[in-house]
Design a protein around this motif. Structure first.
Motif, mmCIF file in Angstrom:
data_model
loop_
_atom_site.group_PDB
_atom_site.id
_atom_site.type_symbol
_atom_site.label_atom_id
_atom_site.label_comp_id
_atom_site.label_asym_id
_atom_site.label_seq_id
_atom_site.Cartn_x
_atom_site.Cartn_y
_atom_site.Cartn_z
ATOM 1 N N PRO A 292 0.792 -1.238 0.000
ATOM 2 C CA PRO A 292 0.000 0.000 0.000
ATOM 3 C C PRO A 292 0.824 1.289 0.000
ATOM 4 C CG PRO A 292 0.076 -0.905 2.209
ATOM 5 C CD PRO A 292 0.920 -1.818 1.344
ATOM 6 N N GLY A 293 2.135 1.174 -0.252
ATOM 7 C CA GLY A 293 2.954 2.392 -0.315
ATOM 8 C C GLY A 293 2.544 3.293 -1.463
ATOM 9 N N LYS B 206 -0.026 5.248 -3.405
ATOM 10 C CA LYS B 206 -1.262 5.813 -2.853
ATOM 11 C C LYS B 206 -2.323 6.120 -3.899
ATOM 12 C CE LYS B 206 0.186 5.926 1.417
ATOM 13 N NZ LYS B 206 0.434 4.537 1.813
ATOM 14 N N ALA C 77 -0.093 10.820 -6.786
ATOM 15 C CA ALA C 77 0.128 10.063 -5.543
ATOM 16 C C ALA C 77 0.472 8.594 -5.821
ATOM 17 C CB ALA C 77 -1.104 10.147 -4.649
ATOM 18 N N ILE D 251 7.526 2.378 -4.274
ATOM 19 C CA ILE D 251 8.244 3.018 -3.163
ATOM 20 C C ILE D 251 8.861 1.963 -2.230
ATOM 21 C CG2 ILE D 251 6.161 3.236 -1.692
ATOM 22 C CD1 ILE D 251 8.969 5.871 -1.923
ATOM 23 N N GLU D 252 8.178 0.824 -2.100
ATOM 24 C CA GLU D 252 8.711 -0.224 -1.212
ATOM 25 C C GLU D 252 10.024 -0.795 -1.757
ATOM 26 O OE1 GLU D 252 5.498 -0.219 -2.277
ATOM 27 O OE2 GLU D 252 4.131 -0.612 -0.599
ATOM 28 N N SER E 111 16.519 -0.020 2.333
ATOM 29 C CA SER E 111 16.140 0.438 3.671
ATOM 30 C C SER E 111 16.027 1.964 3.759
ATOM 31 C CB SER E 111 17.147 -0.070 4.699
ATOM 32 O OG SER E 111 18.459 0.305 4.280
ATOM 33 N N GLY E 112 15.451 2.537 2.727
ATOM 34 C CA GLY E 112 15.237 3.978 2.772
ATOM 35 C C GLY E 112 16.484 4.792 2.517
ATOM 36 N N GLN F 292 15.385 9.573 -0.953
ATOM 37 C CA GLN F 292 14.792 9.317 0.373
ATOM 38 C C GLN F 292 15.625 9.964 1.484
ATOM 39 O OE1 GLN F 292 14.782 5.049 -0.335
ATOM 40 N NE2 GLN F 292 12.545 4.984 -0.076
ATOM 41 N N ALA G 295 5.259 9.482 -1.187
ATOM 42 C CA ALA G 295 5.777 8.334 -1.946
ATOM 43 C C ALA G 295 5.753 8.657 -3.440
ATOM 44 C CB ALA G 295 4.962 7.082 -1.650
ATOM 45 N N GLN H 201 5.711 11.682 -4.755
ATOM 46 C CA GLN H 201 6.684 12.758 -5.014
ATOM 47 C C GLN H 201 8.091 12.175 -5.154
ATOM 48 O OE1 GLN H 201 5.745 16.025 -5.254
ATOM 49 N NE2 GLN H 201 3.828 16.206 -4.108
ATOM 50 N N ILE H 202 8.418 11.253 -4.256
ATOM 51 C CA ILE H 202 9.756 10.652 -4.253
ATOM 52 C C ILE H 202 9.981 9.826 -5.525
ATOM 53 C CG2 ILE H 202 11.127 8.826 -3.113
ATOM 54 C CD1 ILE H 202 9.980 9.994 -0.420
ATOM 55 N N LEU I 100 10.996 8.188 8.294
ATOM 56 C CA LEU I 100 11.449 7.023 7.540
ATOM 57 C C LEU I 100 10.273 6.165 7.068
ATOM 58 C CD1 LEU I 100 14.122 5.717 6.602
ATOM 59 C CD2 LEU I 100 13.950 4.214 8.581
ATOM 60 N N ILE J 189 7.439 7.256 6.244
ATOM 61 C CA ILE J 189 6.812 7.968 5.123
ATOM 62 C C ILE J 189 7.605 7.775 3.842
ATOM 63 C CG2 ILE J 189 6.306 10.288 4.215
ATOM 64 C CD1 ILE J 189 5.563 11.032 7.181
ATOM 65 N N VAL J 190 8.918 7.959 3.908
ATOM 66 C CA VAL J 190 9.695 7.890 2.656
ATOM 67 C C VAL J 190 9.888 6.459 2.148
ATOM 68 C CG1 VAL J 190 10.890 10.049 3.196
ATOM 69 C CG2 VAL J 190 12.043 7.869 3.654
ATOM 70 N N THR J 191 9.574 5.490 2.986
ATOM 71 C CA THR J 191 9.682 4.104 2.511
ATOM 72 C C THR J 191 8.308 3.489 2.233
ATOM 73 O OG1 THR J 191 9.833 3.365 4.815
ATOM 74 C CG2 THR J 191 11.907 3.612 3.609
ATOM 75 N N GLY J 192 7.247 4.296 2.370
ATOM 76 C CA GLY J 192 5.909 3.829 1.992
ATOM 77 C C GLY J 192 5.296 2.820 2.940
ATOM 78 N N LYS J 193 5.621 2.907 4.220
ATOM 79 C CA LYS J 193 5.035 1.976 5.188
ATOM 80 C C LYS J 193 3.539 2.262 5.353
ATOM 81 C CE LYS J 193 8.755 -0.276 6.431
ATOM 82 N NZ LYS J 193 9.558 0.231 5.291
ATOM 83 N N ASP K 44 -4.696 2.469 4.159
ATOM 84 C CA ASP K 44 -3.748 1.340 4.139
ATOM 85 C C ASP K 44 -4.172 0.225 5.092
ATOM 86 O OD1 ASP K 44 -2.281 3.064 2.566
ATOM 87 O OD2 ASP K 44 -0.868 3.615 4.153
ATOM 88 N N MET L 94 -5.471 14.803 0.636
ATOM 89 C CA MET L 94 -4.896 13.886 -0.362
ATOM 90 C C MET L 94 -5.424 12.462 -0.195
ATOM 91 S SD MET L 94 -3.167 15.517 -2.562
ATOM 92 C CE MET L 94 -2.375 14.199 -3.458
#
Lengths: 152, 749
Positions: free
Chosen positions: A34-35, A37, A47, A75-76, A81-82, A87, A103, A105-106, B207, B209-213, B219, B379
């Protein structure tokens, strides 16, 4: 319903879904990833941005039947590991507010830097305009992209 | 130091064996300040955990777990509230793990995200929580070492006894400290000794957020969960007449099509019970895409609603709310408002003799401002997981006001509060929209009827066209000037659909001898609610644009005029004066004047506008510089000055202000939800214009007034004055005053 074999984040996944199902919902509902969106479903907000063979695409407009052998990165799977430069830059600039759009945006930013390793402000604006941030973190996103450009 | 009675009346020690029992969706927690690998390693060796109060748990191996008590929707409370606890605990932030608290009013007060009140209302309790635990650790050390309590000090999570050179970590003393009675009063730190509060700390969820947890409501999932969507009427003013679900039920993955009724007839609503349609047609199936497709196959007939009157309770008062029948249109709304504005209105405040002042005026400046409905467009669209059985109603989802929701849900499902469990997920934005928990009630009713765990999902179209919007407003401002161009009277008459925006006791009340504020309202069947700085977001736009034009008319600098008026409110206030502090109000204007170089000759030629406002307990002012390129405004630079007292987490606070500036510019230029024959004319993000990367300001400089006043909030206060600072800058650039939102781009051509 039809069976599809997908290459996602370096792994093989098999799903049995309606061929019209967008990758967004295949990832979220069927593969428990679900990363990526859901924001609009009409490619207006960014998104759901993922990489298809390395290029940014909107997963809400990508029917699973069209993916075939192309590699998907979400994104996953952007890093183990980020620690992808984008990131890391996002963390350094503490970009996120609510975090929901980040996610996407990145994934867009990572794709931009692949094509254009040293983007100008205008390049960033042009490439990133499809990604909405309702919290308004655009300035930090831009700063983070520049930091990532220096580090990658 | 300050003495403070603790709020904990009895001991609440609890010895637990694992950190991961908090019931969150995430099984992994990260240390706030450390790299994830270190955190995960750290958690592997957790042996015992000692709970000091609802906020703090300490493990034997020195991990400090702090509960984030309020819901997080981007305002940074999941980081900033635990910082306050950690400060008084004197913890080492590197060893702090933050976890979202469950909704539990026995442990926490005001678990509510709204009104910019999270920090303000928890400040004392959180300091006490940290200080109490620190005291217990010190007392345990004093006993263990056989030394006087006064000689035991702490430093970043370590207990020290200087004379003997003894020292241990909090983790090593946690077991003994758990035997110490909770102190009845504790000493709080001097502000000058703060090490965590007032220094920037990264978002504890950065972290993740940027790794999509998975963190958000959308979710959330449980095994065998079904997906539900609602087919709502295509227009305000319509309701369900009949439906045929034969085709929809034949679609793959579809389990049920049925209707639910949200509230029984004659239900007396609480303020946050607002819902757009009381009856909902629901499709339930196995996956989102299947339900979306099946929904298109429904054959539905709609019929007009009839006028209804509902009793609404709001913080102790009650009123009858009329929902008129009919299909409304935006054009008709503004025509009606113009007509209504010409008639008499309710007097909200009157000082002196405003009628005489206007009668005797040598010159009257009169301007009318208006703004449309706005959709929140968080969003993450509205959604909620629910599993309702005979014995329990469980919910997990994004919501700002669980306390209000819990009571309404308990009543609707006929259960005691104890049987209603709400898990607060991170919210993908809120802006006031998620204070209205109708989507939780809908999810619960669907689960009950389907006898299954379900997640209700709103599509973006549902979210935008089935909204709890910012109302449409208009206000006429009048200023009476004498022959010397001195201000002798001020009059504001404002109204809206369906509520008026006027806050009668705010500035410039008390600053003018003769003052009149009036309000009027027109009912509507469009549903409305809180939107980032409710009412203030319009008032500031109108009033602060008017003051700019007034200053020009009076031949004064716009900052000078405001400062003179504030000085008057301070020296010789007119009438009731308990709403704003003129010194703090003037303070943000002075700071923004200095930081923007307002008086420097080289800045005189710039297209710059200024505005300030006070709402939700904090003060904010902005100066906006812009240029025009191809007929479009390019915001070159924004200077912001904010007084919210003590700033807990400075960098995150600056982020909030930057975001408010971007959001304000976006809504001022583009924001509008219009209706035609009851149908919203925007239904997705390709038709509702939201500010994007290339339209954001190039630079925002945020400055905070430095003082030691107890902290107030930041989510709302910096937002309202942005609209007027932009309008005033656009006037300098184009020569055109802007009275009607959204300003769009045509106005500046």
């Amino acid at each position: 319903m039809a069976k599809f074999t997908l290459k996602i984040n370096g792994q093989t996944h098999r799903v049995d879904v309606d061929p019209s199902t967008p990758m967004l919902w295949v990832l979220r509902d069927h593969l428990d990833m679900p990363g990526t969106k859901y924001g609009c479903g009409v490619a207006a907000c960014g998104a759901c941005t993922i990489h298809l063979d390395g290029s940014a695409v909107r997963a809400c407009q990508l029917p699973v039947s069209t993916v075939k052998n192309q590699e998907i990165t979400t994104i996953e799977g952007l890093s183990a590991s980020g620690d992808h430069p984008v990131q890391r830059a996002w963390l350094e600039h503490d970009v996120a507010q609510c975090g929901y759009c980040q996610a996407g945006q990145i994934m867009s930013a990572a794709s931009l830097l692949k094509i254009n390793p040293n983007p100008t402000d205008d390049d960033i604006d042009a490439f990133m305009s499809g990604n909405i941030c309702r919290c308004g973190t655009y300035l930090r996103i831009k700063a983070a992209i520049k930091t990532a450009a220096q580090q990658s | 130091m300050e003495n403070n009675a603790t709020t904990y009346s009895r001991r609440s020690f609890l010895k637990v064996t694992s950190l991961t029992g908090g019931g969150m969706m995430l099984g992994i927690h990260w240390l706030a300040g450390a790299a994830p690998s270190a955190a995960e390693t750290g958690l592997d060796v957790v042996k015992e955990t000692f709970s000091f109060n609802g906020h703090i748990k300490i493990t034997s191996d020195n991990i400090i777990q702090i509960m984030a008590q309020n819901p997080e929707f981007g305002q940074n409370v999941k980081t900033s509230l635990p910082m306050i606890v950690a400060e008084e605990l004197d913890a080492d932030w590197k060893n702090v793990v933050v976890e979202q608290a469950a909704f539990d009013l026995k442990l926490y007060t005001r678990q509510f995200a709204g009104g910019s009140q999270s920090v303000r209302t928890t400040w004392k309790a959180l300091r006490n929580a940290g200080a109490s635990a620190r005291h217990m650790l010190r007392e345990a050390a004093a006993k263990t070492w056989g030394v006087p309590l006064d000689e035991v000090t702490t430093n970043a999570g370590v207990l020290l006894h200087e004379k003997t050179g003894k020292s241990v970590t909090y983790g090593e003393m946690a077991s003994a400290a758990a035997e110490i009675p909770v102190p009845t009063d504790v000493k709080l730190k001097d502000l000058k000794d703060f090490k965590i509060v007032r220094s920037p700390r990264k978002n504890v969820d950065g972290l993740n957020i940027v790794t999509g947890k998975p963190m958000f409501g959308l979710d959330y999932r449980q095994k065998d969960m079904l997906i539900a969507m609602i087919q709502h009427p295509p227009a305000f003013g319509l309701k369900l007449k009949s439906y045929d679900a034969k085709q929809a039920l034949k679609m793959p993955g579809i389990k049920h099509v049925f209707t639910i009724k949200l509230f029984p007839d004659k239900y007396e609503r609480q303020i946050f019970d607002t819902r757009t349609f009381n009856e909902a047609l629901v499709v339930v199936g196995k996956s989102t895409w299947e339900v979306m497709n099946a929904r298109k196959k429904l054959k539905v007939e709609w019929e007009p609603i009839t006028e209804k009157v509902e009793c609404v309770h709001s913080f102790g008062s009650e009123r009858d709310e009329i929902t008129p029948a009919g299909l409304e249109s935006t054009d008709q709304h503004f025509a009606k408002m113009a007509e209504r504005a010409a008639q008499s209105a309710n007097e909200l405040r009157k000082d002196g003799d405003p009628e005489a002042a206007f009668k005797n005026a040598a010159f009257i400046l009169e301007r009318t401002y208006s703004a449309p409905f706005l959709a929140h467009n968080t969003m993450e669209p509205m959604n909620c997981f629910a599993h309702v059985t005979e014995s329990k109603a469980f919910f997990a989802g994004p919501l700002q006001a669980p306390e209000f929701a819990e009571k309404s849900l308990a009543e609707r499902f006929g259960m005691p509060l104890e049987q209603v469990e709400i898990q607060m997920t991170r919210m993908g934005g809120g802006f006031g929209r998620r204070a209205y928990a109708h989507y939780m009630l809908e999810a619960g009713l669907i689960s009950q009827r389907a006898k299954a765990p379900i997640k209700l999902v709103y599509s973006r179209e549902d979210d935008m066209t089935y909204g709890i919007y910012r109302p449409a407003y208009t206000a006429t401002y009048r200023a009476a000037l004498d022959a010397n161009k001195q201000l002798i009277g001020f009059h504001v008459k404002g109204g809206g659909i369906p509520e008026h925006p006027i806050a009668a006791d705010r500035f410039p009340a008390s600053a003018v001898d003769n003052y009149l504020a009036e309000g009027w309202e027109i009912p509507s069947n469009l549903t409305i609610g809180a939107f980032r700085a409710p009412r203030s977001n319009f008032n500031a736009a109108a009033e602060q644009s008017f003051l700019d034009e007034l200053a020009e008319t009076m031949g004064k600098d716009p900052i000078d005029l405001r400062l003179e008026m504030l000085q008057r409110a301070k020296d010789k206030p007119v009438g009731k004066h308990d709403n704003y502090d003129p010194d703090r109000y003037a303070g943000v204007l002075k700071l923004v004047r200095e930081k923007s170089g307002w008086d420097l000759p080289e800045n005189k030629g710039k297209n710059r506008g200024v505005a300030a406002y006070f709402c939700h307990n904090s003060y904010a002012a902005h100066v906006i510089d812009l240029t025009i390129k191809d007929g479009e405004p390019v915001v070159e630079q924004v200077y912001s000055a904010v007084d919210c007292g003590i700033v807990i987490n400075p960098d995150a606070a600056a982020n909030m202000v930057e975001g408010a500036v971007v959001d304000g510019i976006g809504n001022a230029l583009y924001g509008a939800l219009t209706v035609k024959d009851g149908v919203p004319e925007q239904n997705n993000l390709n038709t509702y214009r939201i500010i994007r990367h290339h339209e954001a300001p190039k630079k925002v400089d945020v400055h905070f007034v430095q003082n030691d006043i107890d902290p107030t909030g930041l989510g709302e206060p910096p937002f309202p004055p942005v609209f007027a600072a932009l309008a005033n800058a656009l006037y300098r650039a184009t020569g055109k005053r802007l009275y009607k939102q959204p300003f769009g781009v045509k106005s500046v051509e």
